[in-house]
Write an enzyme that holds these catalytic residues in place. Sequence first.
Site, PDB file in Angstrom:
ATOM      1  N   ALA A 235      69.933  34.612  -9.049  1.00 37.39           N
ATOM      2  CA  ALA A 235      68.801  35.504  -8.408  1.00 37.39           C
ATOM      3  C   ALA A 235      68.587  35.015  -7.085  1.00 37.39           C
ATOM      4  O   ALA A 235      67.748  35.677  -6.258  1.00 37.39           O
ATOM      5  CB  ALA A 235      67.668  35.550  -9.220  1.00 37.39           C
ATOM      6  N   CYS A 236      69.111  33.806  -6.476  1.00 37.00           N
ATOM      7  CA  CYS A 236      69.140  33.187  -5.293  1.00 37.00           C
ATOM      8  C   CYS A 236      70.186  33.541  -4.440  1.00 37.00           C
ATOM      9  O   CYS A 236      71.131  33.307  -4.506  1.00 37.00           O
ATOM     10  CB  CYS A 236      68.896  31.859  -5.231  1.00 37.00           C
TER      11      CYS A 236
END
Length: 114
Positions: free
Chosen positions: A10-11
């Site tokens: 998600a980063c």
Amino acid sequence: MKVTIWHNPACGTSRKTLAILESLSGVELTVIEYLKQPPSAAKLAQLYRDAGITPQQGLRLRGTDAAERGLPDADDATVLAAMVAEPRLIERPLVETEKGVRLCRPQDKVLEIL
């Protein structure tokens, strides 16, 4: 070369670092989604030691309650225990090779250990 990345899909920075690693030939890549498979306190301590940073420097402040909990000023054992209990407190991505460890923020820091 063996490379391990402690990754959060998600980063954006973690994804960019992973893309750099995947673009290289001769890399035996291990991807560990640390939110699903958190490292032990001992492993985290070793990673930070090898990166030349403190656990406090490896603490994710953005989007967490680390500052409110006083973790930036806590001792190493307290910080590591909090990270193991709540892996979202681990700043990412951490990359380990035979040449060392880097907290790859920005993602180009990974080039230092390849």
